[in-house]
Design an enzyme around this catalytic site. Structure first.
Site, short mmCIF file in Angstrom:
data_model
loop_
_atom_site.label_atom_id
_atom_site.label_comp_id
_atom_site.label_asym_id
_atom_site.label_seq_id
_atom_site.Cartn_x
_atom_site.Cartn_y
_atom_site.Cartn_z
N LYS A 89 1.04 -1.59 0.06
CA LYS A 89 -0.30 -0.09 0.00
C LYS A 89 1.06 1.30 -0.29
CE LYS A 89 -4.05 1.76 0.40
NZ LYS A 89 -3.70 2.76 -0.58
N GLN A 110 6.75 4.42 4.19
CA GLN A 110 5.40 3.48 3.74
C GLN A 110 5.63 1.75 4.83
OE1 GLN A 110 3.80 5.74 2.03
NE2 GLN A 110 1.29 4.92 3.22
N LYS A 113 4.90 3.31 8.34
CA LYS A 113 3.82 3.92 8.53
C LYS A 113 2.71 2.99 8.25
CE LYS A 113 3.85 7.69 5.87
NZ LYS A 113 3.66 8.74 4.42
N LYS A 125 5.43 1.44 -2.97
CA LYS A 125 5.29 2.92 -3.68
C LYS A 125 5.87 3.36 -4.84
CE LYS A 125 4.80 7.14 -2.13
NZ LYS A 125 3.51 7.57 -1.13
N GLY A 164 -2.72 8.56 -4.45
CA GLY A 164 -2.43 9.43 -5.02
C GLY A 164 -1.51 9.89 -4.10
N ASP A 165 -0.95 10.68 -4.42
CA ASP A 165 0.38 11.18 -4.11
C ASP A 165 0.96 12.62 -5.20
OD1 ASP A 165 3.86 11.61 -3.13
OD2 ASP A 165 3.07 10.41 -2.38
N THR A 208 -4.98 13.88 5.84
CA THR A 208 -3.19 13.45 5.69
C THR A 208 -3.58 15.15 6.49
OG1 THR A 208 -2.99 12.37 3.98
CG2 THR A 208 -0.97 13.87 5.46
N ASN A 239 -3.60 20.14 -0.30
CA ASN A 239 -4.20 19.28 0.11
C ASN A 239 -4.54 19.16 1.62
OD1 ASN A 239 -6.61 18.85 -0.99
ND2 ASN A 239 -6.36 17.53 -1.45
#
Length: 444
Positions: A89, A110, A113, A125, A164-165, A208, A239
């Site tokens: 993920k 990640q 996290k 990623k 998304g990123d 986030t 965002n």
């Protein structure tokens, strides 16, 4: 030489010319070294050797046709790092700076996290050196369709779930999901961050930023303080920054500065978020426009100079390594009390060490910005159950996750005689869950 240092040195030698990846390796492995070296079962099982090596690295070309009819080619990446606790993920980043080193740097982070969220998600990623800026909707659609035409065979709801990123928002996710569905005939949570009308989750856009403030408030509360009455500086204006500012203001903080890649605006009366949202979300213009519309505001070029602004709370939410040692010293001299990372490793190693040494509460990104992936996990859960949660339900679960993350990293830090060292607490807490899962699953 200790086991941890040996693995670190060997991995860096095997992966030369990857400075961002080396940075993530050094930060995490150096932090967990005392714990790992005190527990020889990890060395016997080769846990670190397996942890630092991705399970799979995919690199591919992405040909697409621009509006003039010319064929363009970009490079695509997906690093599937560790699936010990769940499907891979992690987000997809579309930006000219993207390369294998950056994707591995982000993917390694990640793992920890996702572990901290308590949800069953492994680490991964991906992305491309494609730049969406200046491209038409049709060009972006053709690129996304070409990108997913290669990637679709490597992803799925129980395998790898991108999100998304930077450079990848709802528009890009929609185009990629549509192509995935066309190619597979499946309507599953193979991608998260989807539109509400086709399987997305409420609170995803805010996640986030809201999560960053929830963990910040919990940290302050644990030290008999609160955000109310605090002055905050937030870098970035996407965002994460916008919704961190929104939630911070709702809890009584005054956000006085925000930025973009060109510079920053300072408003002594507090940033007017309605104006920021109009400029950045509707018009997609530069933040310098804010100073033209708000009389109490001033604009200064040079985005990193935002850290010269005096504040109680600093929230770097733009990009990696935006806050260096010099900026950290300036913040410390100006009396900053807490720094929480809204972006992925926006504070350099030097800056992070300075904050910890000087007694500034410092929340690392793997804990502080986990809200986005947490709500992605909630989106996966809703898809699996074929249900839809209200904004209040999803927001409540997000807050619970972020509060629990802080309690976990605080507890781990104190257990290991490292009170207030939340970098140590986060790395140890994230590592233990993944390492134990790997031990239980054998040499795979």
């Amino acid at each position: 030489m200790s086991y941890t240092n040996k693995v670190l040195q060997e991995t860096m030698e095997k992966n030369p010319h990857q400075p961002e990846f080396h940075q993530a390796l050094s930060e995490i492995l150096s932090t967990i070294q005392p714990f790992v070296d005190a527990n020889p079962q990890y060395e016997r099982a080769g846990i670190l050797e397996r942890l630092v090596e991705p399970e799979r690295q995919i690199m591919f070309r992405v040909p697409w046709v621009d509006d003039s009819g010319s064929v363009r080619v970009n490079r695509g990446f997906r690093v599937q790092y560790n699936s010990a606790i769940g499907p891979f993920k992690g987000g997809l980043r579309f930006h000219p700076s993207v390369n294998l080193s950056i994707i591995k740097f982000l993917g390694f982070e990640q793992i920890f996290k996702n572990s901290l969220t308590g949800l069953p998600m492994g680490g991964g990623k991906g992305g491309s050196d494609f730049d969406p800026k200046g491209k038409s909707d049709n060009e972006i659609m053709r690129f996304c369709q070409s990108f997913i035409t290669e990637l679709y065979r490597h992803i799925g709801g129980d395998t790898d779930v991108p999100a998304g990123d930077i450079g990848v928002g709802g528009r890009e996710i929609g185009y990629m999901f549509g192509q995935y569905k066309r190619l597979t005939g499946l309507h599953t949570a193979a991608v998260t961050g989807r539109g509400i009308c086709y399987g997305g989750s409420l609170v995803r856009k805010e996640a986030t930023g809201y999560g960053l403030i929830y963990i910040t408030e919990e940290c302050l509360n644990s030290r008999n303080s609160t955000l109310k009455g605090k002055t905050a500086v937030i870098s970035g204006s996407g965002n994460v920054s916008i919704y961190a500012a929104e939630k911070a203001a709702s809890l009584g903080a005054k956000v006085v500065a925000m930025s973009d890649s060109g510079g920053y605006v300072y408003d002594k009366n507090g940033i007017n978020l309605d104006v920021i949202k109009q400029i950045k979300e509707v018009e997609r213009a530069r933040i310098s426009e804010y100073a033209k519309r708000v009389k109490t505001a001033a604009y200064k070029s040079g985005s990193t100079l935002i850290w010269d602004v005096k504040c109680d709370v600093a929230l770097p939410c733009a990009t990696q390594n935006e806050l260096d040692g010099a900026a950290a010293k300036k913040l410390i001299a100006n009396g900053v009390k807490l720094v929480a990372e809204g972006a992925n490793m926006p504070a350099s190693d030097e800056a992070a060490k300075l904050f910890i040494e000087q007694g500034v509460l410092f929340l690392p990104g793997k804990a502080a910005n986990a809200g986005g992936v947490a709500v992605s996990g909630l989106e996966m859960a809703q898809s699996g159950q074929r249900c839809f949660w209200s904004f209040e339900q999803a927001d409540k679960m997000l807050k619970e996750i972020m509060v629990n993350i802080f309690k976990t990293i605080d507890k781990r830090a104190q257990e290991n005689c490292a009170k207030d060292n939340f970098v140590f607490g986060a790395n140890i807490a994230g590592f233990i869950k993944v390492a134990e899962a790997m031990l239980l699953q054998g040499a795979v």
